[in-house]
Scaffold this active site. Sequence first.
Site, PDB file in Angstrom:
ATOM      1  N   ASP A 132       0.852  -1.187   0.000  1.00  0.00           N
ATOM      2  CA  ASP A 132       0.000   0.000   0.000  1.00  0.00           C
ATOM      3  C   ASP A 132       0.888   1.237   0.000  1.00  0.00           C
ATOM      4  OD1 ASP A 132      -2.160   1.665   0.168  1.00  0.00           O
ATOM      5  OD2 ASP A 132      -2.648   1.220   2.258  1.00  0.00           O
ATOM      6  N   ASP A 163      -3.243   2.542  -5.839  1.00  0.00           N
ATOM      7  CA  ASP A 163      -2.118   2.628  -4.910  1.00  0.00           C
ATOM      8  C   ASP A 163      -1.929   1.396  -4.023  1.00  0.00           C
ATOM      9  OD1 ASP A 163      -4.397   3.024  -3.439  1.00  0.00           O
ATOM     10  OD2 ASP A 163      -3.617   4.680  -2.253  1.00  0.00           O
ATOM     11  N   GLU A 164      -2.578   0.286  -4.367  1.00  0.00           N
ATOM     12  CA  GLU A 164      -2.354  -0.927  -3.572  1.00  0.00           C
ATOM     13  C   GLU A 164      -2.436  -2.167  -4.458  1.00  0.00           C
ATOM     14  OE1 GLU A 164      -5.375  -2.106  -0.705  1.00  0.00           O
ATOM     15  OE2 GLU A 164      -6.793  -0.708  -1.610  1.00  0.00           O
TER      16      GLU A 164
END
Length: 405
Positions: free
Chosen positions: A72, A162-163
């Site tokens: 993350d 974003d992960e």
Amino acid sequence: VSEVIYNASKGSKFFNNEESRDKNLTQKIEKILARKRQLERIDLTSDLRRADDYITELELSRDLSQIVVHVDCDAFYAAVEELDHPELKHVPMAVGKGVLTTCNYHARKFGCRSGMAGFVAMKLCPQLICLPLNFEKYTKKAQEVREVLAQYDARFQSASMDEAYLNITQYCADHDMSPDEAVSQLRAQVFESAKITISAGVAANARIAKIASNRNKPNGQFRVASDRATIMAFMRDLPTRKVNGIGRVFERELDAIDVKTCGDIYLHRAFLCKLFGEKAFHFLMQVHLGLGHTSVRPSEEHERKSVGTESTFRDMSGREELRAKLRWIAEELEKDLARTQHKGRTLVLKIKLHTYEVLTRQVVPPKAVAAADDLYAYALPMFQKLEREIPGMKLRLMGLRCTHL
């Protein structure tokens, strides 16, 4: 912080809507408790046996052989903006105007958080600097991160911009590295390549890995050892809200029957199916045991149920302005449908009023749709009907979604 948020929000349309939702939830919880009191007066031996049989069945499926990682990016949008604006690294800063999309860790110290209304954040932190969103910039940076991830698992799964999830079992075997060493190396490589930090969770399955990735944020990693005793101990004292899939509403419902931690689930296992339904019962049993999927594959290979896009904006009421926004969303949805190679048999329109009330409408076109012209043509009548039902309609969100792909 809670007092400032309460005073800043009190009397606002958002506050009034949340009060209404809270009142409805309280009534629902009262019904759950009444039902539980009824169940306590009858013999639940068969329900208890059924729950124990299901636990035994689940235990047989436990796989401790895989090494799954959840990564993350730390305060991603804010971190990307700080690369272009180094002077913002040491001051409270957020991305997003009307609503904060993310904020850096200096802003979080004041109580600011993603999803918070901008005017509330400014009450908490008057010196907060808010920048507009720049998705083109974030997408480019996300690709830099993904290029590194692919070196560790070519079939990694993007969970969002974003992960991501990776299975590094093979990588560790090929390079004779421990999971901790491999993940530490991965994080260093991301920083060297993309100049942003990531946090990671390492575990035997994706559910625990995601929980673990929050343990040492920012710029850290945490591993839950792959043995049953460690996993059960890790889950036992974990607050239910820490589990992906248990939100604010379900947390309150569980809390009402004294299920505050994942360990408490077991004590109330005889009641769960009758109170929350079969699907929730199965989910909670898996959570209690710390089970989750171990196979990681690209998002494109997962069967999609829908494709949609939505946009949040400042209160908007102009007739032409709203139609232009609807047209723009139809064009954005066309791009997403082309990218995923889908058409939709059902089209869903979603709006959020300035009072924060959410309404949806849907239509089944005579043919599957994907082109912006068709999406707009079938969405417009639904939108016009809403305009007639709500004179002077003022919106803050609009979205379109295709289902039955």
